[in-house]
Design a protein around this motif. Structure first.
Motif, PDB file in Angstrom:
ATOM      1  N   CYS A  84       0.834  -1.198   0.000  1.00 45.27           N
ATOM      2  CA  CYS A  84       0.000   0.000   0.000  1.00 45.27           C
ATOM      3  C   CYS A  84       0.873   1.254   0.000  1.00 45.27           C
ATOM      4  N   ASP A  85       0.221   2.414  -0.113  1.00 45.27           N
ATOM      5  CA  ASP A  85       0.944   3.678  -0.023  1.00 45.27           C
ATOM      6  C   ASP A  85       0.853   4.229   1.399  1.00 45.27           C
ATOM      7  N   GLN A  86       1.507   5.386   1.624  1.00 43.25           N
ATOM      8  CA  GLN A  86       1.577   5.926   2.982  1.00 43.25           C
ATOM      9  C   GLN A  86       0.206   6.354   3.498  1.00 43.25           C
ATOM     10  N   GLU A  87      -0.688   6.773   2.606  1.00 42.35           N
ATOM     11  CA  GLU A  87      -2.023   7.200   3.030  1.00 42.35           C
ATOM     12  C   GLU A  87      -2.857   6.009   3.495  1.00 42.35           C
ATOM     13  N   THR A  88      -2.834   4.944   2.715  1.00 42.45           N
ATOM     14  CA  THR A  88      -3.636   3.768   3.034  1.00 42.45           C
ATOM     15  C   THR A  88      -3.093   3.018   4.245  1.00 42.45           C
ATOM     16  N   MET A  89      -1.792   3.107   4.479  1.00 42.06           N
ATOM     17  CA  MET A  89      -1.190   2.439   5.631  1.00 42.06           C
ATOM     18  C   MET A  89      -1.857   2.856   6.937  1.00 42.06           C
ATOM     19  N   PHE A  90      -2.153   4.156   7.064  1.00 43.12           N
ATOM     20  CA  PHE A  90      -2.753   4.658   8.292  1.00 43.12           C
ATOM     21  C   PHE A  90      -4.210   4.251   8.432  1.00 43.12           C
ATOM     22  N   VAL A  91      -4.843   3.907   7.329  1.00 43.10           N
ATOM     23  CA  VAL A  91      -6.211   3.399   7.366  1.00 43.10           C
ATOM     24  C   VAL A  91      -6.222   1.933   7.791  1.00 43.10           C
ATOM     25  N   ILE A  92      -5.329   1.148   7.209  1.00 45.64           N
ATOM     26  CA  ILE A  92      -5.365  -0.303   7.380  1.00 45.64           C
ATOM     27  C   ILE A  92      -4.850  -0.769   8.741  1.00 45.64           C
ATOM     28  N   LYS A  93      -3.791  -0.180   9.235  1.00 45.23           N
ATOM     29  CA  LYS A  93      -3.160  -0.672  10.471  1.00 45.23           C
ATOM     30  C   LYS A  93      -4.147  -0.814  11.631  1.00 45.23           C
ATOM     31  N   PRO A  94      -4.917   0.222  12.002  1.00 42.87           N
ATOM     32  CA  PRO A  94      -5.829   0.054  13.142  1.00 42.87           C
ATOM     33  C   PRO A  94      -6.938  -0.957  12.890  1.00 42.87           C
ATOM     34  N   ILE A  95      -7.385  -1.067  11.640  1.00 43.05           N
ATOM     35  CA  ILE A  95      -8.434  -2.046  11.324  1.00 43.05           C
ATOM     36  C   ILE A  95      -7.892  -3.459  11.477  1.00 43.05           C
ATOM     37  N   ALA A  96      -6.692  -3.695  10.953  1.00 42.28           N
ATOM     38  CA  ALA A  96      -6.082  -5.022  11.055  1.00 42.28           C
ATOM     39  C   ALA A  96      -5.868  -5.417  12.514  1.00 42.28           C
ATOM     40  N   GLU A  97      -5.438  -4.477  13.324  1.00 44.98           N
ATOM     41  CA  GLU A  97      -5.243  -4.762  14.751  1.00 44.98           C
ATOM     42  C   GLU A  97      -6.587  -5.046  15.431  1.00 44.98           C
ATOM     43  N   LYS A  98      -7.625  -4.342  15.023  1.00 50.69           N
ATOM     44  CA  LYS A  98      -8.963  -4.545  15.589  1.00 50.69           C
ATOM     45  C   LYS A  98      -9.465  -5.967  15.340  1.00 50.69           C
ATOM     46  N   VAL A  99      -9.196  -6.508  14.143  1.00 49.47           N
ATOM     47  CA  VAL A  99      -9.709  -7.848  13.828  1.00 49.47           C
ATOM     48  C   VAL A  99      -8.824  -8.959  14.391  1.00 49.47           C
ATOM     49  N   GLY A 100      -7.666  -8.601  14.946  1.00 43.72           N
ATOM     50  CA  GLY A 100      -6.856  -9.609  15.634  1.00 43.72           C
ATOM     51  C   GLY A 100      -5.406  -9.716  15.237  1.00 43.72           C
ATOM     52  N   PHE A 101      -4.981  -9.054  14.160  1.00 40.18           N
ATOM     53  CA  PHE A 101      -3.590  -9.161  13.718  1.00 40.18           C
ATOM     54  C   PHE A 101      -2.645  -8.384  14.627  1.00 40.18           C
ATOM     55  N   LYS A 102      -1.424  -8.887  14.731  1.00 37.08           N
ATOM     56  CA  LYS A 102      -0.333  -8.119  15.317  1.00 37.08           C
ATOM     57  C   LYS A 102       0.402  -7.432  14.169  1.00 37.08           C
ATOM     58  N   PHE A 103       0.596  -6.130  14.291  1.00 31.36           N
ATOM     59  CA  PHE A 103       1.348  -5.390  13.277  1.00 31.36           C
ATOM     60  C   PHE A 103       2.807  -5.341  13.704  1.00 31.36           C
ATOM     61  N   TRP A 104       3.697  -5.824  12.826  1.00 33.20           N
ATOM     62  CA  TRP A 104       5.119  -5.784  13.143  1.00 33.20           C
ATOM     63  C   TRP A 104       5.765  -4.499  12.644  1.00 33.20           C
ATOM     64  N   LYS A 105       5.648  -4.230  11.354  1.00 28.26           N
ATOM     65  CA  LYS A 105       6.294  -3.034  10.808  1.00 28.26           C
ATOM     66  C   LYS A 105       5.962  -2.879   9.331  1.00 28.26           C
ATOM     67  N   PRO A 106       6.173  -1.685   8.781  1.00 34.26           N
ATOM     68  CA  PRO A 106       6.119  -1.556   7.329  1.00 34.26           C
ATOM     69  C   PRO A 106       7.477  -1.926   6.746  1.00 34.26           C
ATOM     70  N   ILE A 107       7.490  -2.843   5.818  1.00 37.70           N
ATOM     71  CA  ILE A 107       8.699  -3.149   5.065  1.00 37.70           C
ATOM     72  C   ILE A 107       8.737  -2.166   3.894  1.00 37.70           C
ATOM     73  N   ILE A 108       9.909  -1.681   3.572  1.00 35.64           N
ATOM     74  CA  ILE A 108      10.049  -0.704   2.499  1.00 35.64           C
ATOM     75  C   ILE A 108      10.527  -1.390   1.222  1.00 35.64           C
ATOM     76  N   TRP A 109       9.769  -1.206   0.154  1.00 33.78           N
ATOM     77  CA  TRP A 109      10.241  -1.628  -1.158  1.00 33.78           C
ATOM     78  C   TRP A 109      10.872  -0.415  -1.817  1.00 33.78           C
ATOM     79  N   ASP A 110      12.200  -0.426  -1.938  1.00 31.71           N
ATOM     80  CA  ASP A 110      12.947   0.637  -2.604  1.00 31.71           C
ATOM     81  C   ASP A 110      12.972   0.324  -4.091  1.00 31.71           C
ATOM     82  N   LYS A 111      12.308   1.173  -4.887  1.00 32.15           N
ATOM     83  CA  LYS A 111      12.192   0.941  -6.323  1.00 32.15           C
ATOM     84  C   LYS A 111      13.417   1.403  -7.104  1.00 32.15           C
TER      85      LYS A 111
END
Length: 219
Positions: free
Chosen positions: A84-111
């Motif tokens: 995802c992009d930086q905008e969507t990251m902030f949307v997804i992280k709290p939702i994923a944690e709410k449904v039960g996932f543990k968030f470890w970190k954003p991995i960076i893909w350097d293009k």
């Protein structure tokens, strides 16, 4: 190893509980539409050379239902990666944690090369790394910045197979089941096959299916 032409959430709902070892996916997130409308992401525009049928945007308000299904179908002690992009990251992280996932970190893909835009032009993308239960990575020596050149003139927002191979190698074993509910260019499915994993995928786009079939024929 099968592919389906269904809505991602609808398709995931047909899979059995705890039947999947790994999910790697790249949804057509809502912020892509914003970039397309202002004309900064020309590769997403409709043209003869690049159908944008795949970009029937998956809206932010559907992410909770998607992530709930992803969590349900994953086995205990498994991983989930989402591009995802930086905008969507902030949307997804709290939702994923709410449904039960543990968030470890954003991995960076350097293009490697600079992309389009106006404010500090991007040359990277995020891969959010989530865990259900506890699963050790297969190689603890892999860094959280993965360098790989972007795909030029490919399927819209196509991801390099090499990047996805790294994720699959890290978080699954041979013959385990890898799933991508937005398979797009088919990169996740190709990477899974190359590494001796089973795969299941879905995409609502006819263009995605045509592209993937051609890709298999060319191998």
């Amino acid at each position: 190893m099968q592919v389906f032409r269904e809505d991602a959430v609808t398709w995931l709902s047909t899979l059995a509980d705890a039947s999947v070892d790994l999910v790697v996916t790249d949804p057509p997130y809502e912020s892509l539409e914003k970039h397309r409308k202002i004309g900064t992401t020309t590769r997403l525009k409709v043209s003869k050379s690049s159908s944008n049928q795949w970009f029937e945007i998956f809206p932010n308000d559907r992410f909770e239902s998607l992530l709930t299904e992803v969590y349900r179908v994953l086995k205990k002690n498994s991983h989930f990666y989402l591009f995802c992009d930086q905008e969507t990251m902030f949307v997804i992280k709290p939702i994923a944690e709410k449904v039960g996932f543990k968030f470890w970190k954003p991995i960076i893909w350097d293009k490697v090369s600079i992309g389009m835009g106006y404010h500090y032009r991007a040359r990277h993308e995020y891969i959010l790394f989530f865990e259900k239960g506890k699963r050790k990575l297969n190689n603890l020596g892999i860094p959280d910045i993965l360098e790989c050149k972007r795909i030029y003139r490919g399927y819209p927002t196509e991801k390099p197979v090499e990047i996805i191979e790294t994720l699959i190698s890290q978080s699954s074993s041979e013959n385990e089941v890898v799933v991508d509910p937005f398979f797009g260019s088919g990169a996740t499915l190709v990477a899974a096959q190359k590494l001796g994993r089973q795969y299941l995928g879905s995409d609502i786009s006819d263009a995605a299916h045509e592209h993937f079939i051609n890709r298999l024929c060319e191998q």
